[in-house]
Design a protein around this motif. Structure first.
Motif, short mmCIF file in Angstrom:
data_model
loop_
_atom_site.label_atom_id
_atom_site.label_comp_id
_atom_site.label_asym_id
_atom_site.label_seq_id
_atom_site.Cartn_x
_atom_site.Cartn_y
_atom_site.Cartn_z
N SER A 11 7.82 -36.22 -25.88
CA SER A 11 6.62 -37.00 -25.42
C SER A 11 7.67 -37.99 -24.30
CB SER A 11 6.00 -37.81 -26.11
OG SER A 11 5.11 -38.89 -25.27
N ARG A 12 8.68 -38.78 -24.76
CA ARG A 12 9.45 -39.35 -24.17
C ARG A 12 10.20 -38.97 -22.92
NH1 ARG A 12 9.44 -42.28 -29.04
NH2 ARG A 12 11.30 -41.01 -29.91
N ALA A 13 10.47 -37.62 -23.27
CA ALA A 13 11.28 -36.90 -22.19
C ALA A 13 10.49 -36.38 -21.07
CB ALA A 13 12.12 -35.65 -23.00
N THR A 14 9.33 -36.01 -21.27
CA THR A 14 8.37 -35.76 -20.19
C THR A 14 7.35 -36.71 -19.83
OG1 THR A 14 6.85 -34.90 -21.90
CG2 THR A 14 8.49 -33.16 -21.32
N GLN A 15 7.27 -37.82 -20.24
CA GLN A 15 6.20 -38.75 -20.12
C GLN A 15 4.79 -38.01 -20.15
OE1 GLN A 15 7.07 -40.96 -16.55
NE2 GLN A 15 9.27 -40.98 -16.94
N ARG A 22 -0.49 -32.56 -27.93
CA ARG A 22 -1.45 -31.76 -28.92
C ARG A 22 -2.50 -31.21 -28.33
NH1 ARG A 22 -1.32 -36.83 -33.08
NH2 ARG A 22 0.68 -36.34 -34.03
N HIS A 23 -3.03 -31.51 -27.09
CA HIS A 23 -4.24 -30.87 -26.66
C HIS A 23 -3.43 -29.56 -25.93
CE1 HIS A 23 -7.88 -30.01 -24.61
NE2 HIS A 23 -7.16 -30.13 -23.10
N TYR A 24 -2.37 -29.82 -25.07
CA TYR A 24 -1.99 -28.64 -24.61
C TYR A 24 -1.57 -27.51 -25.58
CZ TYR A 24 -1.48 -31.09 -20.11
OH TYR A 24 -1.76 -32.07 -18.89
N THR A 45 11.80 -27.55 -27.80
CA THR A 45 13.38 -27.46 -27.22
C THR A 45 13.54 -27.95 -25.78
OG1 THR A 45 12.72 -25.20 -26.34
CG2 THR A 45 13.52 -25.40 -28.44
N THR A 46 14.69 -28.44 -25.47
CA THR A 46 15.15 -28.98 -24.41
C THR A 46 14.64 -27.87 -22.99
OG1 THR A 46 17.30 -28.13 -24.51
CG2 THR A 46 17.07 -30.23 -25.29
N ASP A 47 14.57 -26.59 -23.42
CA ASP A 47 14.44 -25.88 -22.27
C ASP A 47 13.00 -25.70 -21.83
OD1 ASP A 47 13.63 -24.32 -24.27
OD2 ASP A 47 14.72 -22.69 -23.75
N GLN A 48 12.04 -26.52 -22.56
CA GLN A 48 10.57 -26.61 -22.31
C GLN A 48 10.25 -27.58 -21.74
OE1 GLN A 48 9.32 -26.25 -26.67
NE2 GLN A 48 7.77 -25.02 -25.83
N ILE A 49 11.31 -28.63 -21.41
CA ILE A 49 11.14 -29.88 -20.57
C ILE A 49 10.67 -29.64 -18.92
CG2 ILE A 49 12.32 -31.81 -19.47
CD1 ILE A 49 13.96 -32.12 -21.99
N GLN A 50 11.53 -28.61 -18.42
CA GLN A 50 10.93 -28.13 -16.95
C GLN A 50 9.49 -27.65 -16.99
OE1 GLN A 50 13.65 -25.32 -15.18
NE2 GLN A 50 12.75 -25.72 -13.06
N ALA A 52 6.94 -28.45 -18.93
CA ALA A 52 6.32 -29.71 -18.91
C ALA A 52 6.11 -30.45 -17.67
CB ALA A 52 6.61 -30.67 -20.15
N GLN A 53 7.28 -30.38 -16.94
CA GLN A 53 7.12 -31.28 -16.00
C GLN A 53 6.54 -30.51 -14.62
OE1 GLN A 53 11.43 -31.44 -15.52
NE2 GLN A 53 11.79 -33.57 -16.31
N VAL A 54 6.71 -29.12 -14.63
CA VAL A 54 5.78 -28.57 -13.87
C VAL A 54 4.32 -28.83 -14.07
CG1 VAL A 54 5.03 -26.05 -13.23
CG2 VAL A 54 7.58 -26.49 -13.38
#
Length: 282
Positions: A11-15, A22-24, A45-50, A52-54
């Motif tokens: 959550s902190r990494a992706t804001q 949880r909804h997603y 995982t860290t490769d899910q950050i991008q 989430a940003q998209v």
């Protein structure tokens, strides 16, 4: 192997809030890489950050979750790009409507309506090809566009040419109750055979108070207001549908600034013209 993050760290990494993540997960948009069977803790995982940003960028552009899911699940790049382009076009149309509304409001607040003079017109009965339905005010624009397109297509298919500009008849209930009868018609030299929604109809003769509206129909209410005020002050109004004649419209040019619409209110003829009198149906 990418490093794992708790839902809080993700959550902190992706804001994106934990509630949002949880909804997603529930709707299948962004599932965690792992869910602990005993504790129910979600791990990303860290490769899910991008990803989430998209998703966040798409939400910033008001893209519905179901469309975001379709973009992320697209089988190839052209399909993904087409889905994104479709949403971008929708945003541009919404922006154009907002800009038009803002410009109209500024013009309205700047001073009195810049509308033309009101005239009087006598029209005779005319044969037309018409589409009639009971509709809601919310459906008026798409219904009008569909009916007008069907009328012109039917006439083209039969090799018939309009003998005047298209027009519309709109019952008072459509404005007062947001549901009422509407007719869109195109004048014809001869009776058109019934086909689909298109049928022959005689638009009756009438005495009309007329005002010309220039430009988009989005602010045609200004012409209606000026016409109503004139009729209340100078004419003996009659019950009956409001008429519109689309002298220059969508069928003629895509330039809304060039559109010309005659808005007509049925009145009782006193024999004294308050403007230009004519016997044409336009």
């Amino acid at each position: 192997m990418p490093a794992a993050l708790t839902i809080g760290d993700f959550s902190r990494a992706t804001q994106l809030s934990v509630k949002t993540l949880r909804h997603y997960h529930r709707v299948g948009l962004l599932a965690p890489a792992d869910v602990d069977a005993d504790t129910g803790y979600r791990w990303y995982t860290t490769d899910q950050i991008q990803t989430a940003q998209v998703i966040r960028r798409f939400r910033d552009l008001d893209m519905p979750l179901v469309q975001i899911h379709a973009v992320l699940a697209a089988p190839d790049l052209p399909t993904r790009n087409e889905l994104i382009a479709t949403h971008m076009a929708s945003l541009e149309q919404s922006l154009a409507r907002t800009q038009s509304a803002v410009a109209s409001l500024r013009d309205l607040l700047a001073g009195p309506s810049a509308v033309g003079p009101v005239g009087q017109r006598t029209v005779g009965a005319v044969m037309t090809a018409a589409v009639t339905a009971v509709i809601t005010m919310a459906d008026l624009v798409p219904w009008y566009l569909g009916a007008l397109g069907e009328l012109h297509a039917t006439l083209d298919a039969r090799g018939m040419r309009p003998t005047g500009p298209a027009g519309g008849l709109y019952a008072g209930e459509l404005f007062a109750d947001e549901r009422g009868e509407a007719t869109v018609f195109v004048p014809t030299a001869t009776e058109v055979p019934r086909l689909g929604r298109v049928e022959p109809a005689v638009v009756p003769a009438a005495e009309l108070a007329v005002i010309e509206h220039r430009g988009s129909l989005a602010d045609v209410d200004r012409a209606y207001g000026a016409l109503a005020a004139h009729v209340a002050n100078h004419e003996l109004r009659l019950d009956g549908p409001i008429r519109e004649y689309y002298v220059v419209g969508r069928q003629d040019t895509a330039d809304e600034k060039a559109w010309r619409t005659d808005v007509c209110w049925p009145v009782f003829s006193t024999g004294v013209a308050n403007g230009t009198a004519t016997s044409s149906g336009s």
